[in-house]
Design a protein around this motif. Structure first.
Motif, PDB file in Angstrom:
ATOM      1  N   GLU A   5      -7.409   0.956   0.400  1.00  0.00           N
ATOM      2  CA  GLU A   5      -6.345   0.403  -0.440  1.00  0.00           C
ATOM      3  C   GLU A   5      -5.792  -0.884   0.147  1.00  0.00           C
ATOM      4  O   GLU A   5      -5.600  -1.886  -0.567  1.00  0.00           O
ATOM      5  CB  GLU A   5      -5.219   1.421  -0.611  1.00  0.00           C
ATOM      6  CG  GLU A   5      -4.152   0.981  -1.597  1.00  0.00           C
ATOM      7  CD  GLU A   5      -3.129   2.075  -1.860  1.00  0.00           C
ATOM      8  OE1 GLU A   5      -2.298   1.877  -2.763  1.00  0.00           O
ATOM      9  OE2 GLU A   5      -3.149   3.100  -1.160  1.00  0.00           O
TER      10      GLU A   5
ATOM     11  N   THR B 232       0.655  -5.245   4.460  1.00  0.00           N
ATOM     12  CA  THR B 232       0.328  -3.822   4.369  1.00  0.00           C
ATOM     13  C   THR B 232       0.487  -3.134   5.718  1.00  0.00           C
ATOM     14  O   THR B 232       0.484  -3.769   6.775  1.00  0.00           O
ATOM     15  CB  THR B 232      -1.114  -3.644   3.873  1.00  0.00           C
ATOM     16  OG1 THR B 232      -1.968  -4.572   4.572  1.00  0.00           O
ATOM     17  CG2 THR B 232      -1.218  -3.929   2.387  1.00  0.00           C
TER      18      THR B 232
ATOM     19  N   ASP C 117      -1.344  -0.565  -8.764  1.00  0.00           N
ATOM     20  CA  ASP C 117      -2.586  -0.610  -7.994  1.00  0.00           C
ATOM     21  C   ASP C 117      -2.893  -2.048  -7.582  1.00  0.00           C
ATOM     22  O   ASP C 117      -2.088  -2.964  -7.797  1.00  0.00           O
ATOM     23  CB  ASP C 117      -3.741  -0.014  -8.790  1.00  0.00           C
ATOM     24  CG  ASP C 117      -3.978  -0.714 -10.138  1.00  0.00           C
ATOM     25  OD1 ASP C 117      -3.408  -1.813 -10.364  1.00  0.00           O
ATOM     26  OD2 ASP C 117      -4.745  -0.166 -10.956  1.00  0.00           O
ATOM     27  N   ALA C 118      -4.070  -2.230  -6.990  1.00  0.00           N
ATOM     28  CA  ALA C 118      -4.429  -3.551  -6.476  1.00  0.00           C
ATOM     29  C   ALA C 118      -4.516  -4.583  -7.589  1.00  0.00           C
ATOM     30  O   ALA C 118      -4.136  -5.747  -7.401  1.00  0.00           O
ATOM     31  CB  ALA C 118      -5.753  -3.474  -5.721  1.00  0.00           C
TER      32      ALA C 118
ATOM     33  N   ALA D 200      -8.252  -3.629  -0.416  1.00  0.00           N
ATOM     34  CA  ALA D 200      -8.262  -4.105  -1.801  1.00  0.00           C
ATOM     35  C   ALA D 200      -7.084  -5.022  -2.077  1.00  0.00           C
ATOM     36  O   ALA D 200      -7.220  -6.038  -2.778  1.00  0.00           O
ATOM     37  CB  ALA D 200      -8.238  -2.906  -2.748  1.00  0.00           C
ATOM     38  N   LEU D 201      -5.921  -4.712  -1.524  1.00  0.00           N
ATOM     39  CA  LEU D 201      -4.741  -5.555  -1.693  1.00  0.00           C
ATOM     40  C   LEU D 201      -4.937  -6.909  -1.018  1.00  0.00           C
ATOM     41  O   LEU D 201      -4.505  -7.943  -1.537  1.00  0.00           O
ATOM     42  CB  LEU D 201      -3.514  -4.842  -1.124  1.00  0.00           C
ATOM     43  CG  LEU D 201      -3.060  -3.606  -1.896  1.00  0.00           C
ATOM     44  CD1 LEU D 201      -2.131  -2.753  -1.046  1.00  0.00           C
ATOM     45  CD2 LEU D 201      -2.368  -3.999  -3.193  1.00  0.00           C
TER      46      LEU D 201
ATOM     47  N   ASP E 237       0.817  -1.213   0.000  1.00  0.00           N
ATOM     48  CA  ASP E 237       0.000   0.000   0.000  1.00  0.00           C
ATOM     49  C   ASP E 237       0.851   1.263   0.000  1.00  0.00           C
ATOM     50  O   ASP E 237       0.305   2.379  -0.033  1.00  0.00           O
ATOM     51  CB  ASP E 237      -0.992   0.012   1.164  1.00  0.00           C
ATOM     52  CG  ASP E 237      -0.382  -0.320   2.505  1.00  0.00           C
ATOM     53  OD1 ASP E 237       0.737  -0.866   2.545  1.00  0.00           O
ATOM     54  OD2 ASP E 237      -1.028  -0.049   3.539  1.00  0.00           O
TER      55      ASP E 237
END
Length: 353
Positions: free
Chosen positions: A100, A94, A65-66, A103-104, A53
């Motif tokens: 974010e 993370t 991004d993810a 999402a990861l 992140d």
């Protein structure tokens, strides 16, 4: 000096670890694994990358991004299962708690063996943080560890049910820690964090760092132990991996954690933290115990006493004798701003045999 310790790592993900199409290539990871084996080392667990992140810090491509992370993680997992199937795959690693990070987690949860995350309660002064020594003993500050865990427990339960949780990076504050991280003032956070996370079922806690910046367990110039090193030593010596319900209600400024004593069948170990700045607290035990109390006459000077004796390395940097004081059965008093390990050798606890 070899220590025969297993390694937990992550891998390069920057431009040099990508092919002409910009896809992550496992070639550098393959070389690292091979070299580690050739040197007699063992990689026990791995995250794909450090703190996805914060992708720019890790050298990720612009616009990472993810979705990009999910593609890379899938390639990483396939490679690891084919090349080093005995390595535990951690993720997402993370540091944040926002959308974010979630999402990861979502794009990698199906491929992990254990959930990993990083926790810092705040930023240090190096990064504009405003934490001060007066905050360091507050219950609110100590509770931040549990607040981060609650987020990742909820994500785990939703996306990776049943997977264990590891904290793969933590310390007093991010960006190297505040100056107080090198003093006994931070030991309350460190040991309470270990007790709190163990009680919640977290399997592994990795402290940042051994010998770098203010939050290192050793001074980075002299390599002499700081108060948190002695705290880690006592925890490792006495607190076993079986966590018990101490049956002691949490009080303001007073925290008690109970484990089976390490390498001591039938024995129990209590970690008793009086983070109250003014009040004494009492605890009643029905058995004789051995007492190890950490305190500091001047917390800001980086020194710590065990049962009144300053902890210092001995001849040839040997660990000094860690002598206990006997505590008779009955009420035990804990002075303000002290941390105590109580060891009951013959507790007869059936969970500790």
């Amino acid at each position: 000096m070899p220590v025969d310790a297993p390694i937990v790592t992550s891998f390069a993900i920057s431009a040099g670890a990508r092919d002409a199409a910009g896809q992550w290539s496992p070639e550098q990871a393959r070389q690292l694994l091979a070299f580690t084996r050739s040197a007699g080392g063992r990689i026990a667990a791995a995250e794909f990358m450090n703190e996805p992140d914060l992708p720019a810090i890790g050298g990720a491509p612009d616009g990472y991004d993810a979705a990009a992370y999910g593609r890379d993680f899938a390639a990483f997992r396939t490679f690891m299962k084919d090349t080093a199937a005995d390595v535990t795959i951690l993720g997402p690693g993370t540091i944040g708690a926002g959308a974010e990070a979630q999402a990861l987690f979502a794009v990698s949860a199906a491929g992990i063996d254990a959930v990993s995350y990083h926790h810092y309660g705040a930023l240090s002064a190096r990064c504009g943080g405003d934490r001060r020594a007066r905050h360091a003993l507050s219950d609110e500050w100590l509770a931040r560890t549990g607040n981060s865990l609650a987020l990742y427990e909820a994500l785990r339960d939703q996306l990776a049910p049943g997977k264990p949780i590891w904290v793969t990076e933590t310390a007093e504050t991010a960006c190297g820690g505040n100056r107080l991280a090198a003093t006994f003032t931070d030991t309350f956070r460190y040991l309470d964090q270990l007790g709190r996370l163990a009680k919640a079922g977290v399997q592994v806690v990795m402290h940042n760092t051994l010998a770098a910046s203010d939050y290192g367990l050793l001074d980075e110039r002299t390599h002499l132990p700081r108060p948190n090193y002695w705290a880690a030593l006592l925890w490792r010596r006495w607190m076993g991996t079986t966590v018990l319900d101490g049956g002691i209600a949490e009080r303001h400024g007073f925290h008690v954690y109970a484990h089976c004593a390490r390498d001591m069948p039938d024995g129990i170990a209590l970690l008793v933290i009086n983070n109250d700045r003014r009040m004494r607290h009492k605890l009643t035990l029905s058995a004789v115990s051995q007492r190890y109390t950490l305190a500091s006459e001047r917390p800001a000077d980086g020194k710590v006493q065990l049962n009144g004796a300053t902890l210092l390395l001995g001849t040839s940097d040997g660990i000094p004798a860690l002598n206990s004081d006997a505590a008779v059965a009955g009420a035990i008093v804990f002075a303000p701003r002290t941390i105590t390990f109580l060891i009951v050798a013959d507790a007869g606890n059936a969970n500790c045999r």
